[in-house]
Design a protein around this motif. Structure first.
Motif, PDB file in Angstrom:
ATOM      1  N   VAL A   1       7.223   9.697  14.648  1.00 33.15           N
ATOM      2  CA  VAL A   1       7.995   9.896  15.869  1.00 33.15           C
ATOM      3  C   VAL A   1       9.473  10.121  15.548  1.00 33.15           C
ATOM      4  O   VAL A   1      10.115  11.001  16.119  1.00 33.15           O
ATOM      5  CB  VAL A   1       7.833   8.669  16.809  1.00 33.15           C
ATOM      6  N   ALA A   2      10.020   9.347  14.632  1.00 37.23           N
ATOM      7  CA  ALA A   2      11.459   9.374  14.357  1.00 37.23           C
ATOM      8  C   ALA A   2      11.921  10.693  13.741  1.00 37.23           C
ATOM      9  O   ALA A   2      12.980  11.213  14.117  1.00 37.23           O
ATOM     10  CB  ALA A   2      11.832   8.216  13.442  1.00 37.23           C
ATOM     11  N   VAL A   3      11.168  11.248  12.829  1.00 41.05           N
ATOM     12  CA  VAL A   3      11.602  12.487  12.160  1.00 41.05           C
ATOM     13  C   VAL A   3      11.656  13.659  13.144  1.00 41.05           C
ATOM     14  O   VAL A   3      12.679  14.345  13.226  1.00 41.05           O
ATOM     15  CB  VAL A   3      10.712  12.788  10.931  1.00 41.05           C
ATOM     16  N   PRO A   4      10.618  13.931  13.929  1.00 33.05           N
ATOM     17  CA  PRO A   4      10.738  15.026  14.893  1.00 33.05           C
ATOM     18  C   PRO A   4      11.824  14.774  15.948  1.00 33.05           C
ATOM     19  O   PRO A   4      12.522  15.704  16.363  1.00 33.05           O
ATOM     20  CB  PRO A   4       9.352  15.092  15.557  1.00 33.05           C
TER      21      PRO A   4
ATOM     22  N   PRO B   1       0.845  -1.202   0.000  1.00 30.86           N
ATOM     23  CA  PRO B   1       0.000   0.000   0.000  1.00 30.86           C
ATOM     24  C   PRO B   1       0.876   1.247   0.000  1.00 30.86           C
ATOM     25  O   PRO B   1       1.900   1.306   0.682  1.00 30.86           O
ATOM     26  CB  PRO B   1      -0.796  -0.128   1.303  1.00 30.86           C
ATOM     27  N   ARG B   2       0.497   2.229  -0.787  1.00 29.50           N
ATOM     28  CA  ARG B   2       1.249   3.480  -0.867  1.00 29.50           C
ATOM     29  C   ARG B   2       0.435   4.677  -0.410  1.00 29.50           C
ATOM     30  O   ARG B   2       0.996   5.699  -0.050  1.00 29.50           O
ATOM     31  CB  ARG B   2       1.731   3.723  -2.293  1.00 29.50           C
ATOM     32  N   GLY B   3      -0.874   4.564  -0.446  1.00 21.65           N
ATOM     33  CA  GLY B   3      -1.710   5.690  -0.045  1.00 21.65           C
ATOM     34  C   GLY B   3      -3.104   5.521  -0.616  1.00 21.65           C
ATOM     35  O   GLY B   3      -3.523   4.426  -0.972  1.00 21.65           O
TER      36      GLY B   3
ATOM     37  N   ARG C   1       2.205   6.557   5.561  1.00 23.04           N
ATOM     38  CA  ARG C   1       3.562   6.484   6.113  1.00 23.04           C
ATOM     39  C   ARG C   1       3.559   5.512   7.276  1.00 23.04           C
ATOM     40  O   ARG C   1       2.560   5.331   7.953  1.00 23.04           O
ATOM     41  CB  ARG C   1       4.016   7.858   6.612  1.00 23.04           C
ATOM     42  N   ALA C   2       4.720   4.945   7.512  1.00 27.44           N
ATOM     43  CA  ALA C   2       4.869   4.055   8.655  1.00 27.44           C
ATOM     44  C   ALA C   2       4.707   4.885   9.939  1.00 27.44           C
ATOM     45  O   ALA C   2       5.170   6.023  10.003  1.00 27.44           O
ATOM     46  CB  ALA C   2       6.233   3.385   8.626  1.00 27.44           C
TER      47      ALA C   2
END
Length: 130
Positions: free
Chosen positions: A104-107, A81-83, A98-99
């Protein structure tokens, strides 16, 4: 080399192999669709949702020079699935999936970089000979 010097072995027909590969690709391709994996678009309350997926397929085959070699092959199909596309009030909008860890990881990475970078710059400035 004369005709009598060549062994009596059948030569695999390239056209037959190509026809087989084309038939496999056609059959796999007809089954590897977004709707086959995730279902048809859904409409409710004036909003239509169309699933979007990345669908891929691959296959391989081969045959040897031996008379008994009839060939072998294999293949597979995968989908992720992509969207989805949301159609609301005549406007279509693509919404990527998005996963959850990305939220959480990006911020967290940005916060860490913002905290650590000034400390590193200060240390490097102190070590620099004057």
């Amino acid at each position: 080399m004369t005709g009598s010097d060549t062994p009596d072995q059948p030569v695999p027909q390239a056209g037959t192999a190509i026809a087989l590969m084309e038939r496999l690709a056609e059959q796999l391709g007809s089954r590897a669709s977004v709707s086959a994996v995730f279902g048809e678009p859904v409409t409710s309350g004036g909003i239509t949702v169309i699933p979007v997926a990345e669908v891929a397929f691959g296959f391989a085959g081969g045959a040897g020079p031996e008379a008994a070699d009839t060939g072998t092959g294999g293949g597979g199909v995968g989908a992720r699935p992509r969207g989805y596309i949301e159609i609301k009030d005549g406007t279509a909008t693509y919404k990527p999936l998005r996963a959850p860890w990305v939220n959480v990881a990006v911020p967290l990475a940005a916060l860490l970089a913002g905290t650590v970078m000034p400390l590193l710059v200060r240390r490097l400035a102190q070590r620099r000979p004057r």
